[in-house]
Every structure is written in C-alpha cells, then in structure tokens.
Design an enzyme around this catalytic site. Structure first.
Site, PDB file in Angstrom:
ATOM      1  N   SER A  53       0.894  -1.159  -0.044  1.00  0.00           N
ATOM      2  CA  SER A  53       0.002   0.129  -0.053  1.00  0.00           C
ATOM      3  C   SER A  53       0.777   1.156   0.006  1.00  0.00           C
ATOM      4  O   SER A  53       0.374   2.164  -0.218  1.00  0.00           O
ATOM      5  CB  SER A  53      -1.046  -0.001   1.243  1.00  0.00           C
ATOM      6  OG  SER A  53      -0.143  -0.013   2.447  1.00  0.00           O
ATOM      7  N   HIS A  54       2.331   1.151   0.384  1.00  0.00           N
ATOM      8  CA  HIS A  54       3.004   2.323   0.174  1.00  0.00           C
ATOM      9  C   HIS A  54       4.277   2.135  -0.512  1.00  0.00           C
ATOM     10  O   HIS A  54       5.530   2.683  -0.300  1.00  0.00           O
ATOM     11  CB  HIS A  54       3.372   2.712   1.874  1.00  0.00           C
ATOM     12  CG  HIS A  54       2.225   3.132   2.315  1.00  0.00           C
ATOM     13  ND1 HIS A  54       1.053   2.382   2.857  1.00  0.00           N
ATOM     14  CD2 HIS A  54       1.625   4.556   2.480  1.00  0.00           C
ATOM     15  CE1 HIS A  54       0.065   3.072   3.465  1.00  0.00           C
ATOM     16  NE2 HIS A  54       0.642   4.318   3.225  1.00  0.00           N
ATOM     17  N   ASP A 194      -4.902   0.611   1.626  1.00  0.00           N
ATOM     18  CA  ASP A 194      -5.540  -0.462   1.506  1.00  0.00           C
ATOM     19  C   ASP A 194      -6.964  -0.912   0.898  1.00  0.00           C
ATOM     20  O   ASP A 194      -7.224  -1.617   0.392  1.00  0.00           O
ATOM     21  CB  ASP A 194      -5.364  -1.620   2.879  1.00  0.00           C
ATOM     22  CG  ASP A 194      -3.900  -2.060   2.967  1.00  0.00           C
ATOM     23  OD1 ASP A 194      -3.408  -2.617   1.757  1.00  0.00           O
ATOM     24  OD2 ASP A 194      -3.231  -1.970   4.182  1.00  0.00           O
TER      25      ASP A 194
HETATM   26  P1  NDP Z   1      -1.090  -3.943   9.058  1.00  0.00           P
HETATM   27  O1  NDP Z   1      -2.278  -3.923   9.662  1.00  0.00           O
HETATM   28  O2  NDP Z   1      -0.864  -4.625   8.057  1.00  0.00           O
HETATM   29  O3  NDP Z   1       0.176  -4.332  10.117  1.00  0.00           O
HETATM   30  C1  NDP Z   1       0.394  -3.792  11.238  1.00  0.00           C
HETATM   31  C2  NDP Z   1       1.394  -4.331  12.103  1.00  0.00           C
HETATM   32  O4  NDP Z   1       0.848  -5.537  12.721  1.00  0.00           O
HETATM   33  C3  NDP Z   1       2.677  -4.379  11.390  1.00  0.00           C
HETATM   34  O5  NDP Z   1       3.833  -4.255  11.958  1.00  0.00           O
HETATM   35  C4  NDP Z   1       2.591  -6.065  10.952  1.00  0.00           C
HETATM   36  O6  NDP Z   1       3.588  -6.718  10.971  1.00  0.00           O
HETATM   37  C5  NDP Z   1       2.051  -6.750  12.213  1.00  0.00           C
HETATM   38  N1  NDP Z   1       1.104  -7.766  11.892  1.00  0.00           N
HETATM   39  C6  NDP Z   1       0.118  -7.733  10.877  1.00  0.00           C
HETATM   40  N2  NDP Z   1      -0.461  -9.216  11.199  1.00  0.00           N
HETATM   41  C7  NDP Z   1       0.037  -9.520  12.399  1.00  0.00           C
HETATM   42  C8  NDP Z   1      -0.142 -11.016  12.873  1.00  0.00           C
HETATM   43  N3  NDP Z   1      -1.003 -11.712  12.493  1.00  0.00           N
HETATM   44  N4  NDP Z   1       0.720 -11.184  13.910  1.00  0.00           N
HETATM   45  C9  NDP Z   1       1.565 -10.458  14.375  1.00  0.00           C
HETATM   46  N5  NDP Z   1       1.723  -9.248  13.850  1.00  0.00           N
HETATM   47  C10 NDP Z   1       0.890  -8.956  12.694  1.00  0.00           C
HETATM   48  O7  NDP Z   1      -0.659  -2.341   8.815  1.00  0.00           O
HETATM   49  P2  NDP Z   1      -1.568  -1.306   8.745  1.00  0.00           P
HETATM   50  O8  NDP Z   1      -2.641  -1.559   7.621  1.00  0.00           O
HETATM   51  O9  NDP Z   1      -2.264  -0.688   9.816  1.00  0.00           O
HETATM   52  O10 NDP Z   1      -0.641  -0.135   8.092  1.00  0.00           O
HETATM   53  C11 NDP Z   1      -0.197  -0.252   6.664  1.00  0.00           C
HETATM   54  C12 NDP Z   1       1.149   0.758   6.273  1.00  0.00           C
HETATM   55  O11 NDP Z   1       0.316   1.977   6.118  1.00  0.00           O
HETATM   56  C13 NDP Z   1       1.946   1.120   7.488  1.00  0.00           C
HETATM   57  O12 NDP Z   1       3.205   1.034   7.009  1.00  0.00           O
HETATM   58  C14 NDP Z   1       1.736   2.537   7.834  1.00  0.00           C
HETATM   59  O13 NDP Z   1       2.745   3.205   8.201  1.00  0.00           O
HETATM   60  C15 NDP Z   1       0.981   2.935   6.503  1.00  0.00           C
HETATM   61  N6  NDP Z   1       0.347   4.239   6.986  1.00  0.00           N
HETATM   62  C16 NDP Z   1       0.937   5.325   6.546  1.00  0.00           C
HETATM   63  C17 NDP Z   1       0.025   6.467   6.746  1.00  0.00           C
HETATM   64  C18 NDP Z   1       0.728   7.969   6.555  1.00  0.00           C
HETATM   65  O14 NDP Z   1       0.212   8.925   6.892  1.00  0.00           O
HETATM   66  N7  NDP Z   1       2.013   8.086   5.922  1.00  0.00           N
HETATM   67  C19 NDP Z   1      -1.327   6.637   7.313  1.00  0.00           C
HETATM   68  C20 NDP Z   1      -1.680   5.359   7.435  1.00  0.00           C
HETATM   69  C21 NDP Z   1      -0.900   4.008   7.308  1.00  0.00           C
HETATM   70  P3  NDP Z   1       4.474  -7.113   9.263  1.00  0.00           P
HETATM   71  O15 NDP Z   1       4.777  -5.705   8.738  1.00  0.00           O
HETATM   72  O16 NDP Z   1       5.481  -7.832   9.297  1.00  0.00           O
HETATM   73  O17 NDP Z   1       3.092  -7.620   8.445  1.00  0.00           O
HETATM   74  O1  PYC Z   2      -2.700   4.789   3.786  1.00  0.00           O
HETATM   75  O2  PYC Z   2      -3.910   5.740   5.199  1.00  0.00           O
HETATM   76  C1  PYC Z   2      -3.026   5.719   4.516  1.00  0.00           C
HETATM   77  C2  PYC Z   2      -2.227   6.908   4.145  1.00  0.00           C
HETATM   78  C3  PYC Z   2      -2.308   8.106   4.355  1.00  0.00           C
HETATM   79  C4  PYC Z   2      -1.382   8.885   3.890  1.00  0.00           C
HETATM   80  C5  PYC Z   2      -0.466   7.795   3.409  1.00  0.00           C
HETATM   81  N1  PYC Z   2      -0.870   6.721   3.573  1.00  0.00           N
END
Ligand code: NDP
Ligand code: PYC
Length: 343
Positions: A53-54, A194
């Site tokens: 997603s990033h 996502d």
């Molecule tokens: P996920 O829900 O995929 O994962 C969250 C964390 O939980 C990760 O560290 C992941 O490890 C871990 N995890 C997932 N499944 C399991 C499991 N079954 N058991 C143990 N640990 C687990 O991520 P999000 O969807 O919440 O976020 C995705 C990305 O989006 C992130 O990188 C985030 O920084 C980015 N994002 C960026 C934003 C921005 O403003 N720049 C805003 C919002 C999100 P693993 O990595 O190994 O899968």
């Molecule tokens: O996936 O929510 C997100 C996000 C916001 C800004 C960058 N990624």
C-alpha cells in the site's frame, strides 16, 4: 544473488535497479537530487518488503501532488537545535523523510548523550510507510517511536463525522538474536491505501472497517472512499491512540491537524500536509542490563507460548525473498515506471 526471474506478466528487478528507476522518476517530476534519493530508497524498500500500500502503488499520488504544486519537491529542511534532547525541523512544505534525514545524525548524537531525544517535524508531507523511519535506529542499538498524522477520514469513536487521519504509530527496538522488533500500524481499522487497493481490485472489506456517506456500516471500499469514512481500530482504544497521534504529530510539532489543511485548490493533491514526531531512546541507559538481550528473552518467551509470527516477520521474510529472487512487479507497472522515468 541469483538472476531476477522474468515471465510474460511480471518483471523482476534488484533493489538497486528499482531504486534507481524510482530516483529517475522523482528527478524527472521536479524533485531535487537529495529528495529523489530519499524518496526512491523509501519507496523501493516498501516494495521490497511487500508493503504494497506504500510502495510503487503510491507513485501516481506523489507525482500528481508534485504537479499540483501542493508539495515542494525541492524544499530544504531547516534544522533547529533547541535543547539537550530536542530538535525541531521545518520541512518547508516538502516531504518528511528528507527532513528526518537532515536531522538524523544530530538526533542520534543527542539520544546517546542525553539518553533520549525528540525530533519534531512540521510543515511536512508524509505519504509512505512509517517503519522505514524507525527501523534504522534499532539497527544502531536505539529504541525509536514515531507517529505521523494524515488526512481527515476516520470517525472518532462515538462521533458521527470523520476528524482524525489514519495516523500510524511505528516502533522499533534492537534484539540480540535477530532483526529488530518493529511494528507499524495505522490507528484506523485499515489503512486508506489498502481501501484503495481493495476498491481497485473489486474486493469487499471485512465488516467493521468503515461507513458510507450516510454513516451506515459498509464493507464496500468504494462507498468508504466516495464520501464515507473509516473507523478507528479497536473502538475507543484505537480512537484514543489516534487522538494521541494528532496531539504529538501536530500540536506538539507545530504541524497541521489532519482536519486543518485544505487541498481543494490543488487538484491531484494526495499527500497529507501535517507533522511527524520521533522519540529516540538509548535503552542501555535504562537498567544497566543489555536491552537487546532482554528483548531477545521476551521474543523467546513469546515463541514459547506459541506466538510464531511477530510484527515485522512478514516483511523480513519478504525482504529476504526479494533480495534473492528480485522484486517482482507487473510488466505494466514496470513499463509505466520506465515511461515516467523518460526511458
Ligand atoms: P497492518 O495491519 O498490515 O500491520 C500492522 C502491524 O501488525 C505490522 O507491524 C505487521 O507486521 C503486524 N502484523 C500484521 N499481522 C500480524 C499478525 N498476524 N501477527 C503479528 N503481527 C502482525 O498495517 P496497517 O494496515 O495498519 O498499515 C499499513 C501501512 O500503512 C503502514 O506501513 C503504515 O505506516 C502506513 N500508513 C501510512 C500513513 C501515513 O500517513 N504515511 C497513514 C496510515 C498508514 P508486518 O509488517 O510483518 O506485516
Ligand atoms: O494509507 O492511510 C493511508 C495513508 C495516508 C497517507 C499515506 N498513507
């Protein structure tokens, strides 16, 4: 390293090849060489680790934001040393990662001498995964925590309208017997990226992630993106963490809250104009014991009770695979990137 595999639908690149292609893309779309270098490494790292997603999925959003004049690709961050354990950076309307890079050495020096140091970045755009901002500190034996707020699309628990961003929290700590312990999670039930990927693939979401424009629960990603909103993860608990991120990443740094910026006059703008906070700690100032040995013991115990998969494990497995087999992207994506790079 074995030769990258290739077939009719996909193309494999080494990390360096992908990073160089992305660097050319950024350079050709108005960023400075310094910014192109930082963003291309970041984006290639996300793709290499399967943070889809990033990774390259975000390139059109980066480029449309740059083209709209919403974000500066040539901004020069201004670093201010404001205390024994405190650094402020004005990212000057540019990306957060070059601002972090500009202050990183000083941040590490301060964390080692004071035991803890804070980096407050404002006037910055963060459009990436957050783990690349913290993991390198753990590789240097430090503990790091970072928060960044994004754009209004999350309804606070019990409220009727969106206010918070998807506001991720990332944490990294060294570990004696393996890769650093790292987690990186949006405080929304699902990252906005996502939701976009699901909408594009025509896939429904699990229940409990979002609401439609009438505030009714929906599993349709298109309804969430088209006037609807996301929910925090874990009800009031995730909502409280999201509120904390707004306070630390925006109020404390001098950046915008997620609800404070208006990008409507910049068609194509997608990068949130907010702030970011990093807290870096030298853990060996704590107990006198080796922190990395203690974190290894915790991991051993977690494995012992049956937790096989730690946060970060999926990425490390994918990283190892990418380094051997190459980073596989679709041929269409590869051709698009080459065209964007002017190749
Ligand atoms: P996920 O829900 O995929 O994962 C969250 C964390 O939980 C990760 O560290 C992941 O490890 C871990 N995890 C997932 N499944 C399991 C499991 N079954 N058991 C143990 N640990 C687990 O991520 P999000 O969807 O919440 O976020 C995705 C990305 O989006 C992130 O990188 C985030 O920084 C980015 N994002 C960026 C934003 C921005 O403003 N720049 C805003 C919002 C999100 P693993 O990595 O190994 O899968
Ligand atoms: O996936 O929510 C997100 C996000 C916001 C800004 C960058 N990624």
């Amino acid at each position: 390293m074995s030769a990258p595999r290739d077939n009719a639908e996909t193309h494999s690149l080494s990390f360096d090849e992908l990073a160089e292609l992305l660097r050319q893309v950024f350079l050709r779309h108005g960023t400075s060489p310094e910014v192109a270098q930082v963003l291309s490494q970041n984006c290639a790292s996300a793709q290499r680790d399967g943070s889809h997603s990033h990774g390259i999925f975000r390139i059109p959003g980066y480029l449309s934001s740059l083209a709209s004049g919403w974000v500066s690709g040539t901004a020069e961050p201004k670093v201010e040393d404001v205390g024994a354990g405190f650094i402020r950076v004005d990212a000057a309307g540019g990306f957060a990662q070059p601002a972090l890079m500009a202050a990183k050495e000083l941040l590490i020096d301060k964390a080692r001498s004071a035991g803890i140091a804070i980096l407050a970045i404002r006037n910055s755009h963060h459009f990436a995964a957050l783990w690349p901002d913290v993991e390198p500190f753990a590789e240097e034996g430090l503990v790091a925590l970072s928060v960044v707020n994004s754009m209004t699309c999350v309804v606070p628990h019990g409220a009727q309208k969106p206010l918070f961003g998807t506001n991720p929290i990332a944490f990294a700590a060294p570990r004696a017997g393996g890769e650093p312990i790292v987690f990186d999670l949006a405080t929304s039930a699902i990252a906005n990226g996502d939701v976009q990927i699901a909408a594009r693939a025509g896939r429904m979401l699990p229940a409990g992630m979002g609401v439609d424009r009438a505030g009714q629960p929906t599993e349709d990603p298109k309804a969430i993106l088209d006037g609807g909103a996301l929910l925090p993860f874990g009800g009031y608990k995730g909502s409280a963490l999201s509120m904390m991120v707004e306070l630390l990443a925006a109020a404390l740094t001098g950046g915008n809250f997620s609800f404070e910026f208006d990008w409507s006059k910049h068609p194509g703008a997608q990068t949130p104009w907010t702030g970011q906070l990093l807290i870096v700690i030298d853990p060996n100032k704590g107990s006198g014991q080796s922190f990395a040995e203690r974190s290894e013991e915790l991991v051993r115990q977690m494995h012992g009770v049956g937790q096989e998969r730690l946060p970060g494990d999926r990425r490390y497995v994918q990283r190892a695979r990418s380094l051997v087999e190459g980073i596989e992207i679709s041929k269409t994506e590869w051709l698009q990137l080459r065209e964007l790079a002017g190749d």
